[in-house]
Enzyme design. Structure first.
Site, PDB file in Angstrom:
ATOM      1  N   SER A   1       0.825  -1.189   0.000  1.00  0.00           N
ATOM      2  CA  SER A   1       0.000   0.000   0.000  1.00  0.00           C
ATOM      3  C   SER A   1       0.869   1.252   0.000  1.00  0.00           C
ATOM      4  O   SER A   1       1.767   1.379  -0.829  1.00  0.00           O
ATOM      5  CB  SER A   1      -0.961  -0.051   1.197  1.00  0.00           C
ATOM      6  OG  SER A   1      -1.973   0.909   1.083  1.00  0.00           O
TER       7      SER A   1
ATOM      8  N   HIS B   1      -7.487  -5.688  -0.659  1.00  0.00           N
ATOM      9  CA  HIS B   1      -6.273  -4.900  -0.441  1.00  0.00           C
ATOM     10  C   HIS B   1      -5.564  -5.420   0.807  1.00  0.00           C
ATOM     11  O   HIS B   1      -5.998  -5.175   1.933  1.00  0.00           O
ATOM     12  CB  HIS B   1      -6.666  -3.429  -0.272  1.00  0.00           C
ATOM     13  CG  HIS B   1      -5.505  -2.504  -0.103  1.00  0.00           C
ATOM     14  ND1 HIS B   1      -4.727  -2.098  -1.159  1.00  0.00           N
ATOM     15  CD2 HIS B   1      -5.009  -1.882   0.995  1.00  0.00           C
ATOM     16  CE1 HIS B   1      -3.801  -1.267  -0.717  1.00  0.00           C
ATOM     17  NE2 HIS B   1      -3.940  -1.122   0.593  1.00  0.00           N
TER      18      HIS B   1
END
Length: 436
Positions: free
Chosen positions: A261, A402
């Site tokens: 991320s 994610h």
């Protein structure tokens, strides 16, 4: 004052929420775009060989990212002291050696302590090493009672016992699923991690962390073209690399920088800045990481600079909703890592990070890898989920959300094995083989 802060926070949240409601997740809504040329210099000269790339085009691109995206690092700050808090040989039931090292930085009356947690295989050989940041403290990566608790500012998370921006024992091992340390060590690799907030807390402050070390008298935040938090994190990784070069148990020629991320953005920028990193892994790094900005799919420059203005230099705000005016795009960032191995990942449910944009960026970066006689990414169409494609650039899109998972780590290890030829190294190591 507290009411003013809460009101400001609410306004910012509403602004971000409004922007997210307008996010494009439809491929048909992606605007037409032209990417900046990788292999044409500022003067218009075509770049046809590695000499011209390294002498002309690469420095041009690096400077543009420094000026317009991440910000330049305005001062050289060296490690002042290394404190070894622990060297233990019995971690993970004797499988690994654990080391906890503190890098100390000093300037005038300022002091910054950055702690590195390492697990190394039980061998007398130098070992290759994965290094990456974690989000909430070194103690969160493993359920190990001997890992030191961070004293740095951490974002509140009451479900993990993080209150008043301080961690507690409750958060120990909370993110261990993201760090399959036993698997990594069994594969013959060391793993090192740093809490990102030791280097620079993830908040729009600029009064703590490393930034004040660069301020002149009367300065309270970086200049418009100076380092934001992602560049500060990248700087911290380069300082860790300085330390690894002095560690007799680490093969500093085989250090792999990895990030998930926002920390994937930092890993990419660190690898671009510091060519000592032998390989880079970008996991779900998205906007201003691996994904092409001009696609305006998922998170955009406008959204990210509103929500997280401290991550970048102030100059990037000029390109909010004007991605086509950016003098760079993220395929150029990936190309700066050539000819070193690069692994880019996406996730099927992580549309916010634009998986197709990450893949297309990796494809485009292959143009520079081919100058070096390297394959780049061996496919031009996105592979099916959970089917990695390996060249000198690797890519996979994983089923799921994610996150960074044990599946991802297995691919990173497999990719590194292929490039580092670990099977040719000492037979004293307990190498571990994987099946898809």
């Amino acid at each position: 004052m507290r009411h003013c802060v809460l009101l400001l926070s609410l306004i910012c949240s509403l602004q971000v929420g409004a922007q997210r409601s307008d996010v494009n997740y439809e491929e048909k809504e992606v605007p037409g775009y032209n990417l900046p040329e990788l292999l044409v210099s500022k003067s218009g000269r075509k770049i046809k060989n590695t000499k011209r790339w390294e002498k002309v085009r690469r420095p041009e691109i690096l400077k543009l990212f420094q000026q317009e995206v991440y910000g330049k690092i305005p001062v050289e700050i060296a490690i002042d002291e290394v404190v070894v808090h622990e060297q233990a040989g019995d971690a993970f039931d004797g499988l690994a050696k654990r080391r906890q090292v503190e890098l100390v930085f000093r300037k005038d009356d300022k002091k910054l302590n950055v702690e590195i947690l390492m697990y190394l295989p039980q061998t007398t050989d130098k070992v290759p090493l994965f290094v990456g940041y974690n989000f909430s403290g070194n103690h969160t990566v493993a359920d190990d009672p001997d890992i030191r608790l961070t004293e740095s500012w951490v974002r509140d998370n009451p479900s993990l016992g993080i209150v008043h921006n301080q961690v507690t024992e409750q958060s120990r091992g909370a993110k261990s699923e993201r760090w399959p340390i036993r698997t990594i060590v069994e594969a013959g690799y060391g793993v090192a991690t740093i809490y990102c907030g030791d280097v620079d807390p993830d908040r729009d402050n600029f009064q703590d962390g490393i930034h004040p070390f660069s301020y002149e008298l009367g300065q309270f935040r970086p200049g418009h073209d100076e380092w934001g938090t992602i560049a500060a994190w990248a700087w911290g990784l380069t300082k860790a690399m300085d330390y690894f070069e002095t560690d007799t148990e680490i093969d500093s020629s085989q250090v792999i920088v990895v990030g998930h991320s926002r920390l994937g953005k930092a890993a990419l920028w660190a690898a671009a800045l510091d060519q000592r990193f032998a390989m880079c892994v970008s996991n779900n790094s998205g906007c201003m990481g691996a994904a092409l900005s001009r696609r305006q799919f998922g998170e955009t420059v406008g959204i990210i600079t509103h929500a997280f203005p401290h991550w970048f230099c102030e100059n990037l705000t000029k390109y909010s909703s004007r991605e086509d005016k950016l003098p760079v795009d993220q395929h150029m960032l990936l190309a700066l890592i050539a000819p070193r191995p690069l692994y880019v990942t996406s996730a099927t449910e992580d549309l916010w990070a634009d998986p197709k944009g990450e893949f297309l960026s990796a494809v485009e970066a292959g143009k520079v890898y081919r100058l070096y006689g390297q394959e780049g990414l061996p496919v031009t169409e996105m592979p099916e989920p959970d089917n990695p494609a390996f060249g000198t650039i690797g890519y996979h899109i994983r089923t799921g959300k994610h996150n960074i998972t044990p599946y991802d780590w297995l691919q990173f290890i497999d990719f590194a094995n292929a490039h580092f030829k670990l099977e040719e190294l000492s037979e004293n190591r307990a190498w571990f083989s994987f099946q898809d």
